[in-house]
Design an enzyme around this catalytic site. Sequence first.
Site, PDB file in Angstrom:
ATOM      1  N   LYS A  26       2.265  -3.151   7.223  1.00 27.58           N
ATOM      2  CA  LYS A  26       2.574  -3.330   5.809  1.00 27.58           C
ATOM      3  C   LYS A  26       4.026  -2.930   5.518  1.00 27.58           C
ATOM      4  CE  LYS A  26       0.098  -4.533   2.951  1.00 27.58           C
ATOM      5  NZ  LYS A  26      -0.154  -5.875   2.403  1.00 27.58           N
ATOM      6  N   TYR A  44      -1.880  -0.232  10.854  1.00 25.38           N
ATOM      7  CA  TYR A  44      -2.030  -0.934   9.581  1.00 25.38           C
ATOM      8  C   TYR A  44      -0.837  -0.663   8.671  1.00 25.38           C
ATOM      9  CZ  TYR A  44      -3.220  -1.354   4.663  1.00 25.38           C
ATOM     10  OH  TYR A  44      -3.172  -1.618   3.326  1.00 25.38           O
ATOM     11  N   THR A  75       0.841  -1.193   0.000  1.00 22.60           N
ATOM     12  CA  THR A  75       0.000   0.000   0.000  1.00 22.60           C
ATOM     13  C   THR A  75       0.872   1.237   0.000  1.00 22.60           C
ATOM     14  OG1 THR A  75      -1.669   1.262   1.237  1.00 22.60           O
ATOM     15  CG2 THR A  75      -0.143  -0.064   2.540  1.00 22.60           C
ATOM     16  N   ASP A  76       0.369   2.298  -0.608  1.00 17.49           N
ATOM     17  CA  ASP A  76       1.107   3.566  -0.605  1.00 17.49           C
ATOM     18  C   ASP A  76       1.175   4.161   0.793  1.00 17.49           C
ATOM     19  OD1 ASP A  76      -1.597   4.213  -0.446  1.00 17.49           O
ATOM     20  OD2 ASP A  76      -1.409   5.971  -1.731  1.00 17.49           O
ATOM     21  N   GLU A  77       0.342   3.670   1.700  1.00 14.36           N
ATOM     22  CA  GLU A  77       0.315   4.206   3.060  1.00 14.36           C
ATOM     23  C   GLU A  77       1.595   3.939   3.836  1.00 14.36           C
ATOM     24  OE1 GLU A  77      -3.327   3.867   5.325  1.00 14.36           O
ATOM     25  OE2 GLU A  77      -4.383   3.340   3.477  1.00 14.36           O
TER      26      GLU A  77
END
Length: 154
Positions: A135, A131, A107-109
């Site tokens: 990741k 979260y 994810t870009d997060e």
Amino acid sequence: HMVKTYPDVLFVCLDNISEGSCMANLDPIKLAPNFVFELGDIASEAVVRLIMEKHKVDTVMHFAAQSHVDRSFVRPIIYSETNVMGTAVLLKLAHEMGVGRFMHISTDEVYGESLGEPRDENAHFLPGNPYSASKAAAECLVRGYLESFNMPIV
């Protein structure tokens, strides 16, 4: 899409049917002859090994994740178990079993809030919640296997 596009390829979906799962998403392919659903947990080495051996898996497409940011504040351990330990199990077994391709979806997060600025995979990790931190940790494991074992990872 891929199940229908590649009818000669067997696709095995491993899912634990957690709160983020939606079995209705599989309705268009659940009866396809080249699709198999397996109920299980990617953090269980025994379960993953059994499924990989049973289906002679040669490619891993790792989309699995606990992905509800708001819930990660309430239940952060589950996010680490699935996102970090699950990735570790898949990488370990893929390496041991000589899997030819390993695709890891993240994810870009992991790069933090972008505020409209473009980011690429060379940016520093700045996760802002449990979260995205889980990741980012999974990405570190992937990078470690890529460097240590020269695994075919994208």
